[in-house]
Design an enzyme around this catalytic site. Sequence first.
Site: not given
Length: 309
Positions: A7, A10, A12, A103, A185, A193, A271
Amino acid sequence: MKIAIVGAGAMGSRFGYMLHKAGNDVVLVDGWPQHVENINQQGLIVDDNGVETVAKIPAMFPEDCHEVPELIILFTKSMGLKKMLQDIQPMLGQNTKVLCLLNGLGHSETLKEYVPAENILMGVTLWTAGLQGPGHVVLSGDGNIEIQNVDPKSQAAAKEVCDVLTQAGLKAQYSENVIFSIWRKACVNGTLNSSCAILDCNIKEFGELSEAGSLIRKIIQEFAAISKTDGVILDVEEVAQGIEAIYDPDQAGAHYPSMHQDLVQNHRLTEIDYINGYVARKGQELGIATPYNQLLTTLVHAKEELLIK
């Protein structure tokens, strides 16, 4: 260490670059054809806080991966985790450790379907990154990582991975309670987000809104009500103040969260079902009211419908 970043979007790409720069044998694994092609043809272009460099790191598609690494770091999107694990089965050696830094919530159960518990490491990171385009990653701000083994017998392996990541400048530390940190988190993602994606703004711009403080506390209260049923106690005010601290541009204020990058910038699915949607779904199952998370989930799905044709 031989490491596969599975994955390589960004985040990764950020981890792959920093680990490669520290001397590790890194391969980037991703399903985006143009991204993989650009990295292989011209190298990974890295804008590191305004300084541009090119990193020659091999990239490949999941179905082409056959070598067995010592460590796999998962950064795939939550909704693609199950398929990715199916695609990379040849890479999952008997002793290959798999570090999940996705995430969202609920990933450990999916991992256990494909990876022995003694090889699973769960983690959470506050690093950020963005993609300027395929094969071009932009780094900014600071961050850290917390890691813990799922199986108590694997503590030494988790600490070894922490050392490798820290040597690459990624500031990893061993955690005695990473599930708490994952929930914490998730509150960051659940407030910033979805809100930034809906409002089309960066973190600093969101923080400047007059209703930002009230809104994030309402969302966190619902996260805390659900996390309590999982044995995790969240202090709503402490979590809120931590989120407010990153409005500063010297922290992550200038950053557009990943959900904004996916939905607004690249018109890709988000997500949301593994963040606000997870809380809303658990609330329905448990009879706990989660109206803010239900609304945010509905609005993000509506925006997906508008933008993704």
